[in-house]
Design a protein around this motif. Structure first.
Motif, mmCIF file in Angstrom:
data_model
loop_
_atom_site.group_PDB
_atom_site.id
_atom_site.type_symbol
_atom_site.label_atom_id
_atom_site.label_comp_id
_atom_site.label_asym_id
_atom_site.label_seq_id
_atom_site.Cartn_x
_atom_site.Cartn_y
_atom_site.Cartn_z
ATOM 1 N N GLY A 1 -27.154 -45.361 9.898
ATOM 2 C CA GLY A 1 -27.237 -46.501 8.996
ATOM 3 C C GLY A 1 -25.913 -46.863 8.346
ATOM 4 O O GLY A 1 -25.837 -47.812 7.580
ATOM 5 N N HIS A 2 -24.876 -46.101 8.643
ATOM 6 C CA HIS A 2 -23.536 -46.422 8.140
ATOM 7 C C HIS A 2 -22.761 -47.069 9.271
ATOM 8 O O HIS A 2 -22.551 -46.466 10.319
ATOM 9 C CB HIS A 2 -22.815 -45.166 7.642
ATOM 10 N N LEU A 3 -22.351 -48.293 9.050
ATOM 11 C CA LEU A 3 -21.646 -49.046 10.075
ATOM 12 C C LEU A 3 -20.146 -49.004 9.850
ATOM 13 O O LEU A 3 -19.682 -49.113 8.725
ATOM 14 C CB LEU A 3 -22.113 -50.504 10.066
ATOM 15 N N CYS A 4 -19.427 -48.862 10.945
ATOM 16 C CA CYS A 4 -17.968 -48.933 10.925
ATOM 17 C C CYS A 4 -17.572 -49.890 12.035
ATOM 18 O O CYS A 4 -17.783 -49.596 13.209
ATOM 19 C CB CYS A 4 -17.343 -47.561 11.153
ATOM 20 N N ARG A 5 -17.037 -51.019 11.662
ATOM 21 C CA ARG A 5 -16.678 -52.025 12.654
ATOM 22 C C ARG A 5 -15.271 -51.832 13.225
ATOM 23 O O ARG A 5 -14.884 -52.488 14.164
ATOM 24 C CB ARG A 5 -16.831 -53.415 12.054
ATOM 25 N N CYS A 6 -14.495 -50.919 12.646
ATOM 26 C CA CYS A 6 -13.122 -50.688 13.117
ATOM 27 C C CYS A 6 -13.064 -49.755 14.318
ATOM 28 O O CYS A 6 -12.048 -49.683 14.986
ATOM 29 C CB CYS A 6 -12.271 -50.085 12.011
ATOM 30 N N GLY A 7 -14.092 -48.971 14.519
ATOM 31 C CA GLY A 7 -14.086 -48.034 15.634
ATOM 32 C C GLY A 7 -13.490 -46.684 15.291
ATOM 33 O O GLY A 7 -12.951 -46.008 16.161
ATOM 34 N N ALA A 8 -13.594 -46.261 14.047
ATOM 35 C CA ALA A 8 -13.049 -44.966 13.633
ATOM 36 C C ALA A 8 -14.037 -43.827 13.886
ATOM 37 O O ALA A 8 -13.844 -42.723 13.391
ATOM 38 C CB ALA A 8 -12.671 -45.013 12.148
ATOM 39 N N HIS A 9 -15.055 -44.069 14.699
ATOM 40 C CA HIS A 9 -16.120 -43.089 14.913
ATOM 41 C C HIS A 9 -15.597 -41.732 15.391
ATOM 42 O O HIS A 9 -16.039 -40.692 14.917
ATOM 43 C CB HIS A 9 -17.142 -43.628 15.908
ATOM 44 N N ALA A 10 -14.680 -41.726 16.346
ATOM 45 C CA ALA A 10 -14.167 -40.454 16.867
ATOM 46 C C ALA A 10 -13.479 -39.659 15.763
ATOM 47 O O ALA A 10 -13.644 -38.434 15.669
ATOM 48 C CB ALA A 10 -13.216 -40.709 18.035
ATOM 49 N N ASP A 11 -12.726 -40.333 14.921
ATOM 50 C CA ASP A 11 -12.053 -39.652 13.815
ATOM 51 C C ASP A 11 -13.056 -39.147 12.787
ATOM 52 O O ASP A 11 -12.900 -38.056 12.236
ATOM 53 C CB ASP A 11 -11.038 -40.583 13.153
ATOM 54 N N VAL A 12 -14.082 -39.920 12.526
ATOM 55 C CA VAL A 12 -15.128 -39.490 11.593
ATOM 56 C C VAL A 12 -15.820 -38.253 12.152
ATOM 57 O O VAL A 12 -16.062 -37.284 11.422
ATOM 58 C CB VAL A 12 -16.141 -40.627 11.323
ATOM 59 N N LEU A 13 -16.119 -38.240 13.437
ATOM 60 C CA LEU A 13 -16.758 -37.067 14.042
ATOM 61 C C LEU A 13 -15.844 -35.843 13.992
ATOM 62 O O LEU A 13 -16.321 -34.721 13.828
ATOM 63 C CB LEU A 13 -17.202 -37.367 15.468
ATOM 64 N N ARG A 14 -14.530 -36.041 14.111
ATOM 65 C CA ARG A 14 -13.593 -34.925 13.959
ATOM 66 C C ARG A 14 -13.676 -34.359 12.536
ATOM 67 O O ARG A 14 -13.672 -33.143 12.336
ATOM 68 C CB ARG A 14 -12.164 -35.374 14.274
ATOM 69 N N ALA A 15 -13.777 -35.234 11.570
ATOM 70 C CA ALA A 15 -13.924 -34.776 10.179
ATOM 71 C C ALA A 15 -15.248 -34.043 10.001
ATOM 72 O O ALA A 15 -15.298 -32.993 9.341
ATOM 73 C CB ALA A 15 -13.826 -35.964 9.220
ATOM 74 N N VAL A 16 -16.316 -34.567 10.606
ATOM 75 C CA VAL A 16 -17.635 -33.920 10.530
ATOM 76 C C VAL A 16 -17.552 -32.515 11.114
ATOM 77 O O VAL A 16 -18.026 -31.540 10.512
ATOM 78 C CB VAL A 16 -18.700 -34.756 11.274
ATOM 79 N N GLU A 17 -16.974 -32.393 12.297
ATOM 80 C CA GLU A 17 -16.883 -31.081 12.948
ATOM 81 C C GLU A 17 -16.068 -30.101 12.099
ATOM 82 O O GLU A 17 -16.426 -28.928 11.974
ATOM 83 C CB GLU A 17 -16.302 -31.237 14.349
#
Length: 157
Positions: A131-147
């Protein structure tokens, strides 16, 4: 207009407001807490997330009167003693943002998850970000932070 007493980031404030005013407007326009963003205004993007009594809450359509007597934490309230929180630090160090508009909502959602989870894991963290949208495409970086955060939690840090 009514006087509404809010506890935000450990500080009690009285605000004069229409009780139906969305919390996000009180935070940003009256109290100067601009970390939470007004994105869609429909509780569909997550940019307006705050923590209320330990749970992530979207603040863009919920009436300010619903929050009287509850403990609200914004992204500004996560840092303590001039030190970033572990989630804020992980986002900074992994570059988990581009434009930054969604970042505070993501940080708040992960913080609420990590505070509540008995055994945090990657899947739970990813679900916390639904439910959190990111339109910039920073998903891979966010997942790195999650891990990184899940690994630190597993190591007891």
């Amino acid at each position: 207009m009514s006087t509404i007493v809010l506890e935000i980031n450990g500080v009690v404030s009285e605000v004069e407001a229409d009780p139906a005013t969305p919390l996000i407007y009180m935070l940003r326009n009256r109290l100067g807490l601009v970390g939470a963003k007004l994105g869609c205004g429909l509780e569909q993007c997550g940019a307006c997330a705050v923590i209320v009594d330990g749970e992530k809450v979207l603040s863009c359509v919920r009436a300010v009167s619903e929050f009287e007597g509850r403990a609200i934490t914004t992204v500004e309230g996560l840092a303590a003693g001039g030190e970033l929180s572990p989630v804020q630090r992980a986002f900074l160090e992994t570059g988990a943002a581009q434009c930054g508009y969604c970042t505070s909502g993501l940080i708040v959602a992960l913080t609420a998850y990590l505070q509540a989870a008995e055994r945090p894991d990657r899947q739970g963290a990813v679900e916390a970000l639904e439910g959190h949208l990111c339109r910039c495409g920073a998903h891979a970086d966010v997942l790195r932070a999650v891990e990184r955060l899940v690994s630190e939690a597993a190591d007891g840090g």
